[in-house]
Write a protein that holds these residues in place. Structure first.
Motif, PDB file in Angstrom:
ATOM      1  N   GLY A  17      13.133 149.032  78.220  1.00 48.17           N
ATOM      2  CA  GLY A  17      13.083 149.122  77.023  1.00 48.17           C
ATOM      3  C   GLY A  17      12.400 147.630  76.924  1.00 48.17           C
ATOM      4  N   ILE A  18      11.600 147.275  77.647  1.00 49.71           N
ATOM      5  CA  ILE A  18      11.199 145.977  77.854  1.00 49.71           C
ATOM      6  C   ILE A  18       9.732 145.445  77.426  1.00 49.71           C
ATOM      7  CG2 ILE A  18       9.679 145.239  80.019  1.00 49.71           C
ATOM      8  CD1 ILE A  18      11.361 142.288  79.746  1.00 49.71           C
ATOM      9  N   PRO A  19       9.418 145.156  76.008  1.00 51.57           N
ATOM     10  CA  PRO A  19       8.004 144.496  75.411  1.00 51.57           C
ATOM     11  C   PRO A  19       7.009 144.621  76.113  1.00 51.57           C
ATOM     12  CG  PRO A  19       9.419 143.513  74.277  1.00 51.57           C
ATOM     13  CD  PRO A  19      10.421 144.094  75.242  1.00 51.57           C
ATOM     14  N   LEU A  20       5.858 145.851  76.814  1.00 50.82           N
ATOM     15  CA  LEU A  20       4.656 145.226  77.643  1.00 50.82           C
ATOM     16  C   LEU A  20       3.264 145.043  77.173  1.00 50.82           C
ATOM     17  CD1 LEU A  20       5.713 149.006  79.385  1.00 50.82           C
ATOM     18  CD2 LEU A  20       6.644 146.519  79.796  1.00 50.82           C
ATOM     19  N   SER A  21       3.075 146.012  76.159  1.00 58.16           N
ATOM     20  CA  SER A  21       2.017 145.547  75.277  1.00 58.16           C
ATOM     21  C   SER A  21       2.142 145.418  74.600  1.00 58.16           C
ATOM     22  CB  SER A  21       0.928 146.615  76.399  1.00 58.16           C
ATOM     23  OG  SER A  21       1.078 147.832  75.417  1.00 58.16           O
ATOM     24  N   GLY A  22       0.184 145.021  73.692  1.00 52.99           N
ATOM     25  CA  GLY A  22       0.431 144.887  71.876  1.00 52.99           C
ATOM     26  C   GLY A  22      -0.448 144.757  71.399  1.00 52.99           C
ATOM     27  N   TYR A  23      -1.101 144.475  70.391  1.00 48.55           N
ATOM     28  CA  TYR A  23      -2.184 144.895  69.794  1.00 48.55           C
ATOM     29  C   TYR A  23      -2.921 142.620  69.535  1.00 48.55           C
ATOM     30  CZ  TYR A  23      -2.604 149.234  69.100  1.00 48.55           C
ATOM     31  OH  TYR A  23      -2.101 150.988  69.434  1.00 48.55           O
ATOM     32  N   ILE A  24      -3.345 142.675  69.619  1.00 52.07           N
ATOM     33  CA  ILE A  24      -3.329 140.864  69.773  1.00 52.07           C
ATOM     34  C   ILE A  24      -5.554 140.497  69.811  1.00 52.07           C
ATOM     35  CG2 ILE A  24      -3.930 139.055  71.706  1.00 52.07           C
ATOM     36  CD1 ILE A  24      -1.217 139.921  71.906  1.00 52.07           C
ATOM     37  N   SER A  25      -4.835 139.481  68.715  1.00 49.93           N
ATOM     38  CA  SER A  25      -6.550 139.419  68.226  1.00 49.93           C
ATOM     39  C   SER A  25      -6.028 137.526  67.966  1.00 49.93           C
ATOM     40  CB  SER A  25      -6.041 139.651  65.921  1.00 49.93           C
ATOM     41  OG  SER A  25      -7.287 138.959  65.476  1.00 49.93           O
ATOM     42  N   THR A  26      -6.921 136.728  67.043  1.00 48.92           N
ATOM     43  CA  THR A  26      -7.274 135.639  67.322  1.00 48.92           C
ATOM     44  C   THR A  26      -6.988 134.507  66.454  1.00 48.92           C
ATOM     45  OG1 THR A  26      -9.229 134.950  66.502  1.00 48.92           O
ATOM     46  CG2 THR A  26      -9.041 135.469  69.099  1.00 48.92           C
ATOM     47  N   SER A  27      -6.273 133.210  66.030  1.00 51.89           N
ATOM     48  CA  SER A  27      -5.468 132.825  64.710  1.00 51.89           C
ATOM     49  C   SER A  27      -6.949 132.733  64.173  1.00 51.89           C
ATOM     50  CB  SER A  27      -4.767 131.183  65.325  1.00 51.89           C
ATOM     51  OG  SER A  27      -6.114 130.812  66.269  1.00 51.89           O
ATOM     52  N   LYS A  28      -8.016 132.358  64.748  1.00 50.31           N
ATOM     53  CA  LYS A  28      -9.221 132.200  63.886  1.00 50.31           C
ATOM     54  C   LYS A  28      -9.537 133.272  62.638  1.00 50.31           C
ATOM     55  CE  LYS A  28     -14.596 131.176  64.022  1.00 50.31           C
ATOM     56  NZ  LYS A  28     -15.315 131.282  64.931  1.00 50.31           N
ATOM     57  N   TYR A  29      -9.494 134.385  63.514  1.00 51.34           N
ATOM     58  CA  TYR A  29      -9.830 136.148  62.890  1.00 51.34           C
ATOM     59  C   TYR A  29      -8.361 135.965  62.012  1.00 51.34           C
ATOM     60  CZ  TYR A  29     -11.185 140.789  61.866  1.00 51.34           C
ATOM     61  OH  TYR A  29     -11.056 142.414  61.595  1.00 51.34           O
ATOM     62  N   ALA A  30      -7.472 136.076  62.409  1.00 58.67           N
ATOM     63  CA  ALA A  30      -6.518 135.863  61.358  1.00 58.67           C
ATOM     64  C   ALA A  30      -6.125 135.331  60.549  1.00 58.67           C
ATOM     65  CB  ALA A  30      -4.595 136.215  62.078  1.00 58.67           C
ATOM     66  N   ASP A  31      -6.509 133.495  60.213  1.00 57.97           N
ATOM     67  CA  ASP A  31      -6.360 133.216  59.364  1.00 57.97           C
ATOM     68  C   ASP A  31      -7.589 133.474  57.818  1.00 57.97           C
ATOM     69  OD1 ASP A  31      -4.367 132.026  60.468  1.00 57.97           O
ATOM     70  OD2 ASP A  31      -5.606 130.074  61.220  1.00 57.97           O
ATOM     71  N   GLY A  32      -8.700 134.014  58.388  1.00 58.29           N
ATOM     72  CA  GLY A  32      -9.884 134.304  58.016  1.00 58.29           C
ATOM     73  C   GLY A  32      -9.946 136.079  57.184  1.00 58.29           C
ATOM     74  N   ASN A  33      -8.498 137.497  57.680  1.00 54.61           N
ATOM     75  CA  ASN A  33      -8.857 138.107  57.616  1.00 54.61           C
ATOM     76  C   ASN A  33      -7.207 138.683  57.403  1.00 54.61           C
ATOM     77  OD1 ASN A  33     -11.577 138.750  57.953  1.00 54.61           O
ATOM     78  ND2 ASN A  33     -11.066 137.642  59.520  1.00 54.61           N
ATOM     79  N   ASP A  34      -6.445 138.311  56.544  1.00 51.05           N
ATOM     80  CA  ASP A  34      -5.105 138.654  56.278  1.00 51.05           C
ATOM     81  C   ASP A  34      -5.150 139.581  55.845  1.00 51.05           C
ATOM     82  OD1 ASP A  34      -6.146 136.745  54.550  1.00 51.05           O
ATOM     83  OD2 ASP A  34      -4.242 136.410  53.563  1.00 51.05           O
ATOM     84  N   LYS A  35      -5.765 140.284  54.910  1.00 48.81           N
ATOM     85  CA  LYS A  35      -6.003 141.381  54.124  1.00 48.81           C
ATOM     86  C   LYS A  35      -6.195 142.389  55.542  1.00 48.81           C
ATOM     87  CE  LYS A  35      -6.419 139.096  49.329  1.00 48.81           C
ATOM     88  NZ  LYS A  35      -7.734 139.731  48.654  1.00 48.81           N
ATOM     89  N   THR A  36      -7.156 142.303  55.473  1.00 45.80           N
ATOM     90  CA  THR A  36      -7.810 143.326  56.705  1.00 45.80           C
ATOM     91  C   THR A  36      -6.320 144.146  57.999  1.00 45.80           C
ATOM     92  OG1 THR A  36     -10.151 142.298  56.367  1.00 45.80           O
ATOM     93  CG2 THR A  36      -9.357 144.095  58.520  1.00 45.80           C
ATOM     94  N   LEU A  37      -5.677 142.804  58.507  1.00 43.97           N
ATOM     95  CA  LEU A  37      -4.602 142.775  59.073  1.00 43.97           C
ATOM     96  C   LEU A  37      -3.481 143.523  58.364  1.00 43.97           C
ATOM     97  CD1 LEU A  37      -4.783 140.055  61.409  1.00 43.97           C
ATOM     98  CD2 LEU A  37      -5.415 142.114  61.920  1.00 43.97           C
ATOM     99  N   ALA A  38      -3.345 143.013  57.234  1.00 50.48           N
ATOM    100  CA  ALA A  38      -2.536 143.670  56.107  1.00 50.48           C
ATOM    101  C   ALA A  38      -2.722 145.101  56.293  1.00 50.48           C
ATOM    102  CB  ALA A  38      -2.008 142.862  55.352  1.00 50.48           C
ATOM    103  N   ALA A  39      -3.872 145.761  56.282  1.00 46.07           N
ATOM    104  CA  ALA A  39      -3.905 146.614  55.981  1.00 46.07           C
ATOM    105  C   ALA A  39      -3.956 147.832  58.063  1.00 46.07           C
ATOM    106  CB  ALA A  39      -5.464 147.288  55.528  1.00 46.07           C
ATOM    107  N   PHE A  40      -4.690 147.013  58.466  1.00 46.52           N
ATOM    108  CA  PHE A  40      -4.383 147.425  59.743  1.00 46.52           C
ATOM    109  C   PHE A  40      -3.321 147.980  59.942  1.00 46.52           C
ATOM    110  CE2 PHE A  40      -4.344 147.316  64.236  1.00 46.52           C
ATOM    111  CZ  PHE A  40      -4.894 148.281  64.252  1.00 46.52           C
ATOM    112  N   GLN A  41      -2.145 147.166  59.598  1.00 44.88           N
ATOM    113  CA  GLN A  41      -0.745 147.293  60.424  1.00 44.88           C
ATOM    114  C   GLN A  41       0.237 148.295  59.806  1.00 44.88           C
ATOM    115  OE1 GLN A  41       0.500 143.336  59.649  1.00 44.88           O
ATOM    116  NE2 GLN A  41       0.680 142.795  61.168  1.00 44.88           N
TER     117      GLN A  41
END
Length: 307
Positions: free
Chosen positions: A209-233
């Motif tokens: 049951g241990i986590p193996l992989s994920g969807y990874i971005s960067t702080s720079k992208y996340a800070d400027g694209n919060d609405k986009t990432l929320a829509a993606f999620q």
């Protein structure tokens, strides 16, 4: 499947202002041809991203390590099925300032296994000590979890060799390695095509049951694209729900982006697709990395998660 390498892409500004088809927000995602990112393809194929106003463009890579330079330069916005170990180490080393957008998969029985040729003299896990074992990337989540299985059984480690998943079957068949640590869909295809024998379930205790992989971005992208990432999620969460409610959708989707056949997809052992991120589960992984010396200092996953 032919190797599809990343190509240099022209950065087109931050995702909340760049436009794709029909004025939708463009999100560029590097992805491995693994079961880990099946929800990404389900969301794309069923128009879930489009309904959220996104134009998600997927580019395949053989190893998540290959995507680090493009992610760091802003040529890619996100890596799907990203090996947590690799990216957490990049975080510690200062190569990237990562953000975890979503979990991809957690370990489930038989979805990653150590395989040996049918006539191999290797009969037990103890017999692997000093033998050549293929993993997709050195010092990654495969060796991390398998080392913990070996430690619990009190046996020595193999010598790890880095071989991309699509090439593992050929390496085993030619005797270039003594065993392979394969994940689905390669696990099933190698067994099917080479009649390889399962030596041990790589998802067994104490790493079940241990986590193996994920969807990874960067702080720079996340800070400027919060609405986009929320829509993606939101779109990805809907895809995960579809996968959980109807596993046949997963099996139907796999042959569209991996080398697995429709017949093989029918019997593949599926991982856990978490509907939400869980910092406590991710901490199991970071604690294990610290224990084995893959991290020199503790990392709190909660501080890296995009909420």
């Amino acid at each position: 499947m032919a190797t599809l390498m990343l190509v240099a892409l022209t950065a087109c500004g931050d995702g909340d202002s760049s436009s794709g088809a029909g004025g939708r927000k463009t999100v560029r995602v590097a992805a491995l041809p693994l079961i880990d990112c099946v929800a990404l393809y389900i969301a794309r194929d069923r128009g879930l991203f489009e309904k959220e106003g996104l134009d998600v463009r997927i580019q395949q890579v053989q190893q998540s390590l290959q995507a680090i330079p493009a992610l760091a330069k802003g040529q890619m916005d996100m890596v799907a099925s990203a090996n947590y170990v690799t990216y957490l180490q990049a975080q510690e080393q200062g190569t990237l300032d990562i953000r975890i957008v979503a979990e991809a998969i957690r370990a489930a029985p038989r979805m990653m296994e150590v395989l040996v040729p049918a006539d191999s003299d290797i009969k037990t896990v103890a017999d692997l000590e000093g033998k050549k074992l293929a993993v997709n990337t050195l010092n990654n989540v495969q060796s991390l979890t398998f080392n913990e299985i070996l430690a619990q059984q009190g046996v020595g480690r193999p010598v790890y060799r880095a071989i991309p998943f699509p090439q593992m079957g050929a390496a085993l068949d030619k005797g270039q390695v003594d065993a392979v640590h394969a994940v689905e869909p390669y696990d099933s295809s190698i067994q099917d095509e080479l009649k390889a024998r399962v030596l041990v379930d790589g998802s067994s205790a104490p790493v079940e049951g241990i986590p193996l992989s994920g969807y990874i971005s960067t702080s720079k992208y996340a800070d400027g694209n919060d609405k986009t990432l929320a829509a993606f999620q939101r779109a990805l969460k809907k895809a995960v729900r579809i996968a959980a409610e109807d596993p046949s959708v997963v099996r139907d989707t796999l042959p569209t982006y991996t080398k697995v056949t429709e017949k093989q997809a029918e019997s593949i052992d599926l991982p856990v697709f978490p509907p939400t991120m869980d910092a406590a589960q991710l901490k199991r992984l970071t604690d294990l990395m610290e224990k084995q010396g893959m991290l020199k200092k503790p990392i709190d996953p909660a501080t890296l998660m995009v909420e």
